[in-house]
Write a protein that holds these residues in place. Structure first.
Motif, PDB file in Angstrom:
ATOM      1  N   ASP A 293      47.753  43.666  40.585  1.00  0.00           N
ATOM      2  CA  ASP A 293      48.220  43.286  39.246  1.00  0.00           C
ATOM      3  C   ASP A 293      47.390  41.632  38.806  1.00  0.00           C
ATOM      4  O   ASP A 293      47.938  40.988  37.805  1.00  0.00           O
ATOM      5  CB  ASP A 293      49.827  42.820  39.236  1.00  0.00           C
ATOM      6  CG  ASP A 293      50.195  41.516  40.422  1.00  0.00           C
ATOM      7  OD1 ASP A 293      49.114  41.299  41.110  1.00  0.00           O
ATOM      8  OD2 ASP A 293      51.189  41.623  40.347  1.00  0.00           O
ATOM      9  N   SER A 294      46.287  41.568  39.542  1.00  0.00           N
ATOM     10  CA  SER A 294      45.575  40.298  39.292  1.00  0.00           C
ATOM     11  C   SER A 294      44.111  40.638  38.758  1.00  0.00           C
ATOM     12  O   SER A 294      43.514  41.664  39.273  1.00  0.00           O
ATOM     13  CB  SER A 294      45.258  39.493  40.453  1.00  0.00           C
ATOM     14  OG  SER A 294      44.500  38.418  40.274  1.00  0.00           O
ATOM     15  N   CYS A 295      43.777  40.111  37.696  1.00  0.00           N
ATOM     16  CA  CYS A 295      42.289  40.392  37.220  1.00  0.00           C
ATOM     17  C   CYS A 295      41.282  39.888  37.951  1.00  0.00           C
ATOM     18  O   CYS A 295      39.998  40.100  37.759  1.00  0.00           O
ATOM     19  CB  CYS A 295      42.373  40.270  35.521  1.00  0.00           C
ATOM     20  SG  CYS A 295      42.683  38.491  35.534  1.00  0.00           S
ATOM     21  N   ILE A 296      41.624  38.871  38.685  1.00  0.00           N
ATOM     22  CA  ILE A 296      40.534  38.120  39.520  1.00  0.00           C
ATOM     23  C   ILE A 296      40.894  38.830  40.810  1.00  0.00           C
ATOM     24  O   ILE A 296      41.666  38.516  41.765  1.00  0.00           O
ATOM     25  CB  ILE A 296      40.927  36.773  39.640  1.00  0.00           C
ATOM     26  CG1 ILE A 296      40.817  36.104  37.929  1.00  0.00           C
ATOM     27  CG2 ILE A 296      39.940  35.926  40.371  1.00  0.00           C
ATOM     28  CD1 ILE A 296      41.295  34.672  37.943  1.00  0.00           C
ATOM     29  N   PRO A 297      39.666  39.460  41.524  1.00  0.00           N
ATOM     30  CA  PRO A 297      39.830  40.129  42.715  1.00  0.00           C
ATOM     31  C   PRO A 297      39.992  39.279  43.901  1.00  0.00           C
ATOM     32  O   PRO A 297      40.878  39.692  44.694  1.00  0.00           O
ATOM     33  CB  PRO A 297      38.380  41.072  42.752  1.00  0.00           C
ATOM     34  CG  PRO A 297      37.776  41.106  41.220  1.00  0.00           C
ATOM     35  CD  PRO A 297      38.459  40.156  40.702  1.00  0.00           C
ATOM     36  N   ARG A 298      39.361  38.046  43.837  1.00  0.00           N
ATOM     37  CA  ARG A 298      39.451  36.985  44.822  1.00  0.00           C
ATOM     38  C   ARG A 298      40.904  36.559  44.961  1.00  0.00           C
ATOM     39  O   ARG A 298      41.371  36.087  45.774  1.00  0.00           O
ATOM     40  CB  ARG A 298      38.501  35.943  44.488  1.00  0.00           C
ATOM     41  CG  ARG A 298      37.133  36.301  44.554  1.00  0.00           C
ATOM     42  CD  ARG A 298      36.670  36.762  45.823  1.00  0.00           C
ATOM     43  NE  ARG A 298      36.573  35.690  46.930  1.00  0.00           N
ATOM     44  CZ  ARG A 298      36.167  35.772  48.028  1.00  0.00           C
ATOM     45  NH1 ARG A 298      35.838  36.954  48.510  1.00  0.00           N
ATOM     46  NH2 ARG A 298      35.960  34.793  48.720  1.00  0.00           N
ATOM     47  N   LEU A 299      41.827  36.834  44.036  1.00  0.00           N
ATOM     48  CA  LEU A 299      43.203  36.227  43.959  1.00  0.00           C
ATOM     49  C   LEU A 299      44.142  37.410  44.133  1.00  0.00           C
ATOM     50  O   LEU A 299      45.257  37.130  44.417  1.00  0.00           O
ATOM     51  CB  LEU A 299      43.347  35.731  42.682  1.00  0.00           C
ATOM     52  CG  LEU A 299      42.582  34.175  42.092  1.00  0.00           C
ATOM     53  CD1 LEU A 299      43.099  33.557  41.092  1.00  0.00           C
ATOM     54  CD2 LEU A 299      42.903  33.300  43.227  1.00  0.00           C
ATOM     55  N   ARG A 300      43.564  38.588  44.460  1.00  0.00           N
ATOM     56  CA  ARG A 300      44.501  39.213  44.733  1.00  0.00           C
ATOM     57  C   ARG A 300      45.019  39.381  46.106  1.00  0.00           C
ATOM     58  O   ARG A 300      44.468  39.422  47.111  1.00  0.00           O
ATOM     59  CB  ARG A 300      43.889  41.027  44.595  1.00  0.00           C
ATOM     60  CG  ARG A 300      43.605  41.154  43.321  1.00  0.00           C
ATOM     61  CD  ARG A 300      42.917  42.545  43.107  1.00  0.00           C
ATOM     62  NE  ARG A 300      42.301  42.870  41.847  1.00  0.00           N
ATOM     63  CZ  ARG A 300      41.654  43.986  41.346  1.00  0.00           C
ATOM     64  NH1 ARG A 300      40.931  44.638  42.456  1.00  0.00           N
ATOM     65  NH2 ARG A 300      41.516  44.022  40.216  1.00  0.00           N
ATOM     66  N   ALA A 301      46.423  39.410  46.397  1.00  0.00           N
ATOM     67  CA  ALA A 301      47.271  39.112  47.515  1.00  0.00           C
ATOM     68  C   ALA A 301      47.509  40.368  48.382  1.00  0.00           C
ATOM     69  O   ALA A 301      47.331  41.525  47.644  1.00  0.00           O
ATOM     70  CB  ALA A 301      48.327  38.387  47.410  1.00  0.00           C
ATOM     71  N   ASP A 302      47.346  40.497  49.667  1.00  0.00           N
ATOM     72  CA  ASP A 302      47.561  41.652  50.482  1.00  0.00           C
ATOM     73  C   ASP A 302      49.323  41.805  50.712  1.00  0.00           C
ATOM     74  O   ASP A 302      50.200  40.899  50.823  1.00  0.00           O
ATOM     75  CB  ASP A 302      47.178  41.421  51.832  1.00  0.00           C
ATOM     76  CG  ASP A 302      45.695  41.654  51.969  1.00  0.00           C
ATOM     77  OD1 ASP A 302      45.165  42.255  50.922  1.00  0.00           O
ATOM     78  OD2 ASP A 302      44.924  41.004  52.775  1.00  0.00           O
ATOM     79  N   VAL A 303      49.798  42.956  50.100  1.00  0.00           N
ATOM     80  CA  VAL A 303      50.942  43.272  49.923  1.00  0.00           C
ATOM     81  C   VAL A 303      51.528  44.307  51.061  1.00  0.00           C
ATOM     82  O   VAL A 303      51.039  45.312  51.292  1.00  0.00           O
ATOM     83  CB  VAL A 303      51.439  43.559  48.490  1.00  0.00           C
ATOM     84  CG1 VAL A 303      53.022  44.037  48.334  1.00  0.00           C
ATOM     85  CG2 VAL A 303      50.984  42.694  47.440  1.00  0.00           C
ATOM     86  N   LEU A 304      52.850  43.968  51.716  1.00  0.00           N
ATOM     87  CA  LEU A 304      53.357  44.873  52.695  1.00  0.00           C
ATOM     88  C   LEU A 304      54.579  45.415  51.767  1.00  0.00           C
ATOM     89  O   LEU A 304      55.559  44.831  51.387  1.00  0.00           O
ATOM     90  CB  LEU A 304      53.926  44.091  54.045  1.00  0.00           C
ATOM     91  CG  LEU A 304      54.487  45.077  54.974  1.00  0.00           C
ATOM     92  CD1 LEU A 304      53.742  45.852  55.439  1.00  0.00           C
ATOM     93  CD2 LEU A 304      54.811  44.073  56.059  1.00  0.00           C
ATOM     94  N   LYS A 305      54.613  46.667  51.418  1.00  0.00           N
ATOM     95  CA  LYS A 305      55.668  47.263  50.830  1.00  0.00           C
ATOM     96  C   LYS A 305      56.487  47.963  51.908  1.00  0.00           C
ATOM     97  O   LYS A 305      56.178  48.771  52.527  1.00  0.00           O
ATOM     98  CB  LYS A 305      55.139  48.269  49.995  1.00  0.00           C
ATOM     99  CG  LYS A 305      54.145  47.845  48.726  1.00  0.00           C
ATOM    100  CD  LYS A 305      53.578  48.944  48.005  1.00  0.00           C
ATOM    101  CE  LYS A 305      52.908  48.266  46.743  1.00  0.00           C
ATOM    102  NZ  LYS A 305      52.135  49.282  46.073  1.00  0.00           N
ATOM    103  N   ILE A 306      57.810  47.585  51.954  1.00  0.00           N
ATOM    104  CA  ILE A 306      58.735  47.826  52.748  1.00  0.00           C
ATOM    105  C   ILE A 306      59.896  48.601  51.965  1.00  0.00           C
ATOM    106  O   ILE A 306      60.601  47.885  51.060  1.00  0.00           O
ATOM    107  CB  ILE A 306      59.292  46.884  53.794  1.00  0.00           C
ATOM    108  CG1 ILE A 306      58.223  46.488  54.397  1.00  0.00           C
ATOM    109  CG2 ILE A 306      60.395  47.569  54.512  1.00  0.00           C
ATOM    110  CD1 ILE A 306      58.609  45.287  55.529  1.00  0.00           C
ATOM    111  N   PRO A 307      60.389  50.038  52.303  1.00  0.00           N
ATOM    112  CA  PRO A 307      61.613  50.570  51.374  1.00  0.00           C
ATOM    113  C   PRO A 307      62.740  49.741  51.679  1.00  0.00           C
ATOM    114  O   PRO A 307      63.015  49.059  52.820  1.00  0.00           O
ATOM    115  CB  PRO A 307      61.583  51.790  52.011  1.00  0.00           C
ATOM    116  CG  PRO A 307      60.443  52.262  52.211  1.00  0.00           C
ATOM    117  CD  PRO A 307      59.691  50.891  52.870  1.00  0.00           C
TER     118      PRO A 307
END
Length: 453
Positions: A293-307
């Protein structure tokens, strides 16, 4: 196995070659003592006994006199169900003949041997099976004006529902299914699998239903639907997760935690004919990757998706019996154990629970967060998980946490851009500093700002 008293796990660990025979139906085990010693009540039925392991428990249970609902009360209720079942069913002879013919196979479904005579064993199976079938049918047809005695008491029906999901408190699923078909056929309009899923409140596992051995196994299958397991995953023990940073430490290194709504439970009024688990939202489907959801690749965070996981009073009990089943019957496919092991690694303190609750991953319905921390930290005691299906996720999390830039960036963001106002203030202050610096440079080196003639 003919009730030899040793689990499939023990045989593998001792190097025995286990011959797989079509008649080898062992699937209902006595919980290993090392697990039972941690929490005996989690494996012991409190209201109703099903099958031979706890049959006639009232004869030796001293606690019965102190219970509000006693074993003999439920035995009377079973008899009432049986009388009504036989009175309204013309196939009672076929039903009893089926159990007689299947007696040895039914006995083989249990790990232990029993001293029950043939007549007593057959009668026990019939009484318990009829009770379950009648209970499920009454729940299916339940109306406010004709409510069943058991169903009219939520505390009692919930307690029975929990007892029916204990590993030692089972009848083979094929027996229940066959007796249901002999008694009712398709006259009810629903399969026994559908009635079972409706009663317990989860969705049907689809094609996997053919492999179901009993209610605990049914629950496991519903949790595995939609989870992609690498077919090349080594089938070996010793898969416990090690050195994984806790949730708070991962968050401090920039990992974002995101809740995924779990569609495991069936909502009231939802069609049972379409009860298939959403493959994207199974409880065990955990993912780790970049946020897009960030247009700046360097600012894209790593996300851990847990149900999303709702922690209630019976959550520990249900997980313990699922894990016990895997330890005994699926020693090299312990996917539930792997899930709990991962959650245990993420939760070391109550602050980790706070973080997961704040991000909507855990709903706490049991009180303080310390109790949730204690539950996860105790669930994996004396458990030997197989190679984890989350190894690739753990490796990614460790690599992310090990990079100093990720921790530095996360610290800068948390200190200077925690919210809109602080971020706006940081940007304004930065602009002010830059302007002041330019003004200072212009004062001492005016030639730098003078256009040459």
């Amino acid at each position: 196995m003919n009730g030899s008293g040793s689990s499939s796990e023990d045989k593998h660990q001792n190097g025995y070659q286990v011959a797989i025979d079509i008649k080898d139906d062992c699937c209902i085990y006595k919980v290993p003592m090392k697990l039972r010693n941690i929490n005996n009540d989690a494996y012991t039925p409190q209201i109703v006994s099903i099958g031979p392991y706890h049959h006639d428990q009232e004869k030796w249970d001293d606690k019965q006199s102190k219970k509000e609902w006693k074993w003999d009360d439920m035995q009377k209720r079973k008899k009432i169900y049986q009388e009504e079942f036989l009175k309204n069913n013309s196939e009672k002879d076929k039903i009893k003949d089926f159990v007689k013919e299947e007696e040895q196979r039914i006995r083989d479904c249990y790990e232990a041997k029993f001293d029950f005579g043939s007549d007593e064993f057959i009668e026990m199976v019939l009484v318990d099976a009829v009770f379950i079938i009648e209970l499920f049918l009454r729940y299916h047809h339940d109306k406010d004006d004709t409510r069943d005695f058991v169903l009219s008491k939520p505390w009692l029906s919930n307690a029975i529902k929990l007892d029916l999901q204990l590993l030692e408190n089972q009848l083979p699923f094929y027996v229940l299914e066959r007796l249901y078909m002999l008694a009712y056929g398709s006259s009810t309009g629903e399969s026994f699998l559908t009635l079972s899923c409706k009663f317990f409140g989860y969705k049907e596992p689809g094609e996997e239903a053919k492999k179901i051995k009993h209610f605990v196994d049914l629950r496991r299958h519903t949790m595995l639907v939609g989870v992609e397991i690498d077919p090349e995953l080594p089938k070996s023990p010793g898969g416990k997760i090690e050195d994984l940073p806790s949730a708070v430490k991962l968050h401090e290194s920039g990992v974002k935690f995101k809740s995924v709504k779990n569609k495991d439970a069936v909502k009231p009024g939802e069609s049972r004919r379409k009860c298939k688990l959403d493959k994207e939202k199974s409880l065990l489907k955990i993912e780790f990757g970049k946020r897009e959801d960030s247009c700046i690749p360097r600012l894209r965070a790593d996300v851990l998706k847990i149900p999303h996981l709702k922690i209630e009073d019976d959550t520990e009990c249900l997980f313990r019996n699922l894990m016990a089943l895997e330890q005994c019957h699926y020693p090299f496919e312990t996917h539930i154990c792997n899930y709990i092991d991962l959650m245990d690694a993420l939760i070391n303190t109550s602050k980790d629970v706070d973080l997961l609750v704040d991000n909507g991953i855990i709903s706490n319905c049991v009180g303080d967060h310390d109790s949730i921390k204690a539950m996860f930290n105790r669930l994996c005691l004396e458990v030997t998980p197989s190679t984890s299906c989350y190894d690739h996720i753990c490796d990614g999390l460790k690599k992310h946490h090990g990079k100093w830039w990720n921790r530095t960036k996360a610290t800068l963001i948390s200190v200077y851009f925690e919210n809109l106002w602080r971020g706006t203030g940081t940007v304004a202050a930065t602009i002010l500093v830059l302007l002041t610096l330019l003004q200072t440079i212009q004062r001492f080196y005016p030639e730098l700002f003078t256009r040459p003639k």
